[in-house]
Scaffold this motif. Structure first.
Motif, PDB file in Angstrom:
ATOM      1  N   ILE A  13     -36.146 100.154  88.890  1.00  9.41           N
ATOM      2  CA  ILE A  13     -34.788 100.637  88.610  1.00  9.41           C
ATOM      3  C   ILE A  13     -33.977 100.649  89.904  1.00  9.41           C
ATOM      4  CG2 ILE A  13     -33.415 102.666  87.971  1.00  9.41           C
ATOM      5  CD1 ILE A  13     -35.736 103.334  85.957  1.00  9.41           C
ATOM      6  N   LEU A  14     -34.560 101.159  90.965  1.00 11.24           N
ATOM      7  CA  LEU A  14     -33.861 101.202  92.255  1.00 11.24           C
ATOM      8  C   LEU A  14     -33.523  99.801  92.747  1.00 11.24           C
ATOM      9  CD1 LEU A  14     -35.813 104.027  94.099  1.00 11.24           C
ATOM     10  CD2 LEU A  14     -33.457 104.111  93.234  1.00 11.24           C
ATOM     11  N   GLN A  15     -34.432  98.870  92.584  1.00 15.28           N
ATOM     12  CA  GLN A  15     -34.158  97.497  92.999  1.00 15.28           C
ATOM     13  C   GLN A  15     -32.982  96.913  92.214  1.00 15.28           C
ATOM     14  OE1 GLN A  15     -38.282  96.031  92.550  1.00 15.28           O
ATOM     15  NE2 GLN A  15     -38.092  95.359  94.675  1.00 15.28           N
ATOM     16  N   LEU A  16     -32.946  97.171  90.925  1.00 13.47           N
ATOM     17  CA  LEU A  16     -31.845  96.681  90.098  1.00 13.47           C
ATOM     18  C   LEU A  16     -30.520  97.326  90.505  1.00 13.47           C
ATOM     19  CD1 LEU A  16     -33.612  96.713  86.618  1.00 13.47           C
ATOM     20  CD2 LEU A  16     -32.793  94.678  87.830  1.00 13.47           C
ATOM     21  N   LEU A  17     -30.547  98.627  90.732  1.00  8.93           N
ATOM     22  CA  LEU A  17     -29.316  99.344  91.052  1.00  8.93           C
ATOM     23  C   LEU A  17     -28.846  99.108  92.483  1.00  8.93           C
ATOM     24  CD1 LEU A  17     -29.913 102.736  89.212  1.00  8.93           C
ATOM     25  CD2 LEU A  17     -28.502 100.794  88.479  1.00  8.93           C
ATOM     26  N   ALA A  25     -27.818 100.117  78.922  1.00  6.78           N
ATOM     27  CA  ALA A  25     -28.357  99.070  78.042  1.00  6.78           C
ATOM     28  C   ALA A  25     -28.896  97.897  78.860  1.00  6.78           C
ATOM     29  CB  ALA A  25     -27.291  98.590  77.069  1.00  6.78           C
ATOM     30  N   GLU A  26     -28.213  97.547  79.933  1.00  8.75           N
ATOM     31  CA  GLU A  26     -28.657  96.453  80.792  1.00  8.75           C
ATOM     32  C   GLU A  26     -29.957  96.823  81.509  1.00  8.75           C
ATOM     33  OE1 GLU A  26     -27.002  94.183  84.719  1.00  8.75           O
ATOM     34  OE2 GLU A  26     -25.537  94.739  83.188  1.00  8.75           O
ATOM     35  N   LEU A  27     -30.042  98.061  81.964  1.00 13.42           N
ATOM     36  CA  LEU A  27     -31.266  98.520  82.614  1.00 13.42           C
ATOM     37  C   LEU A  27     -32.448  98.479  81.639  1.00 13.42           C
ATOM     38  CD1 LEU A  27     -29.967 101.567  84.673  1.00 13.42           C
ATOM     39  CD2 LEU A  27     -30.834  99.401  85.583  1.00 13.42           C
ATOM     40  N   GLN A  28     -32.232  98.954  80.441  1.00 16.03           N
ATOM     41  CA  GLN A  28     -33.323  98.998  79.457  1.00 16.03           C
ATOM     42  C   GLN A  28     -33.810  97.591  79.138  1.00 16.03           C
ATOM     43  OE1 GLN A  28     -32.645 101.375  75.980  1.00 16.03           O
ATOM     44  NE2 GLN A  28     -34.593 100.826  75.072  1.00 16.03           N
ATOM     45  N   PRO A  36     -35.221 104.298  74.997  1.00 14.69           N
ATOM     46  CA  PRO A  36     -34.272 104.782  75.996  1.00 14.69           C
ATOM     47  C   PRO A  36     -34.738 106.092  76.618  1.00 14.69           C
ATOM     48  CG  PRO A  36     -33.224 104.664  73.817  1.00 14.69           C
ATOM     49  CD  PRO A  36     -34.641 104.185  73.681  1.00 14.69           C
ATOM     50  N   GLY A  37     -35.558 106.839  75.901  1.00  9.05           N
ATOM     51  CA  GLY A  37     -36.073 108.104  76.419  1.00  9.05           C
ATOM     52  C   GLY A  37     -36.874 107.918  77.694  1.00  9.05           C
ATOM     53  N   GLN A  38     -37.663 106.859  77.753  1.00  9.35           N
ATOM     54  CA  GLN A  38     -38.433 106.567  78.968  1.00  9.35           C
ATOM     55  C   GLN A  38     -37.494 106.302  80.143  1.00  9.35           C
ATOM     56  OE1 GLN A  38     -40.600 103.202  77.322  1.00  9.35           O
ATOM     57  NE2 GLN A  38     -42.523 104.287  77.718  1.00  9.35           N
ATOM     58  N   LEU A  39     -36.464 105.509  79.895  1.00 13.55           N
ATOM     59  CA  LEU A  39     -35.512 105.171  80.949  1.00 13.55           C
ATOM     60  C   LEU A  39     -34.774 106.417  81.432  1.00 13.55           C
ATOM     61  CD1 LEU A  39     -34.107 103.174  82.753  1.00 13.55           C
ATOM     62  CD2 LEU A  39     -32.632 102.556  80.839  1.00 13.55           C
ATOM     63  N   TYR A  40     -34.311 107.240  80.505  1.00 17.05           N
ATOM     64  CA  TYR A  40     -33.604 108.466  80.890  1.00 17.05           C
ATOM     65  C   TYR A  40     -34.520 109.395  81.695  1.00 17.05           C
ATOM     66  CZ  TYR A  40     -29.458 107.358  78.172  1.00 17.05           C
ATOM     67  OH  TYR A  40     -28.312 106.773  77.706  1.00 17.05           O
ATOM     68  N   HIS A  42     -36.946 108.481  83.734  1.00 15.08           N
ATOM     69  CA  HIS A  42     -37.018 107.922  85.084  1.00 15.08           C
ATOM     70  C   HIS A  42     -35.708 108.133  85.852  1.00 15.08           C
ATOM     71  CE1 HIS A  42     -40.952 106.312  84.471  1.00 15.08           C
ATOM     72  NE2 HIS A  42     -40.572 105.439  83.557  1.00 15.08           N
ATOM     73  N   LEU A  43     -34.589 107.936  85.172  1.00 12.31           N
ATOM     74  CA  LEU A  43     -33.289 108.119  85.827  1.00 12.31           C
ATOM     75  C   LEU A  43     -33.079 109.574  86.238  1.00 12.31           C
ATOM     76  CD1 LEU A  43     -31.117 105.792  83.597  1.00 12.31           C
ATOM     77  CD2 LEU A  43     -31.598 105.470  86.041  1.00 12.31           C
ATOM     78  N   LYS A  44     -33.528 110.499  85.404  1.00  7.16           N
ATOM     79  CA  LYS A  44     -33.396 111.925  85.739  1.00  7.16           C
ATOM     80  C   LYS A  44     -34.209 112.255  86.990  1.00  7.16           C
ATOM     81  CE  LYS A  44     -34.034 116.542  83.887  1.00  7.16           C
ATOM     82  NZ  LYS A  44     -34.488 117.370  82.775  1.00  7.16           N
ATOM     83  N   THR A  45     -35.410 111.710  87.080  1.00 11.21           N
ATOM     84  CA  THR A  45     -36.252 111.939  88.255  1.00 11.21           C
ATOM     85  C   THR A  45     -35.589 111.362  89.506  1.00 11.21           C
ATOM     86  OG1 THR A  45     -38.246 111.904  86.907  1.00 11.21           O
ATOM     87  CG2 THR A  45     -38.535 111.532  89.267  1.00 11.21           C
ATOM     88  N   LEU A  46     -35.059 110.153  89.399  1.00 12.76           N
ATOM     89  CA  LEU A  46     -34.385 109.527  90.535  1.00 12.76           C
ATOM     90  C   LEU A  46     -33.116 110.288  90.921  1.00 12.76           C
ATOM     91  CD1 LEU A  46     -34.867 105.798  89.515  1.00 12.76           C
ATOM     92  CD2 LEU A  46     -35.912 106.949  91.482  1.00 12.76           C
ATOM     93  N   ALA A  47     -32.386 110.772  89.934  1.00  8.82           N
ATOM     94  CA  ALA A  47     -31.166 111.541  90.214  1.00  8.82           C
ATOM     95  C   ALA A  47     -31.507 112.856  90.907  1.00  8.82           C
ATOM     96  CB  ALA A  47     -30.394 111.790  88.925  1.00  8.82           C
TER      97      ALA A  47
END
Length: 89
Positions: A13-17, A25-28, A36-40, A42-47
């Motif tokens: 995710i970090l590499q993409l961003l 949607a593009e990230l998923q 999408p729950g898995q992605l959210y 991971h994003l919450k942890t990174l945030a």
């Protein structure tokens, strides 16, 4: 910060961003995650670690203050992978 970025999906995710903001949607799609729950998750942890932010609804990016640490992590991971003969994200 390292613990947050250390998970393979979060590192990807970090590499993409690192190349610029992306909609959820593009990230998923790019990650091939089943829900999408898995992605959210991971994003919450990174945030929480300050590595990503949500500048607008449904869009995420690496904040300016974190871009150099993220790039340094990616460079270090690539160097280690090349030395060990493995590939990164």
């Amino acid at each position: 910060m390292l613990a947050a970025a250390g998970h393979p999906a979060r590192f990807e995710i970090l590499q993409l961003l690192a190349t610029g903001p992306r909609p959820i949607a593009e990230l998923q799609t790019a990650l091939g995650l089943a829900s999408p729950g898995q992605l959210y998750h991971h994003l919450k942890t990174l945030a929480s670690a300050g590595l990503v932010e949500q500048p607008e609804r449904g869009v995420y990016r690496v904040p300016a203050h974190a871009i150099f640490p993220v790039l340094a992590l990616a460079a270090a991971a690539t160097d280690v992978a090349e030395r060990s003969g493995t590939e990164t994200g």
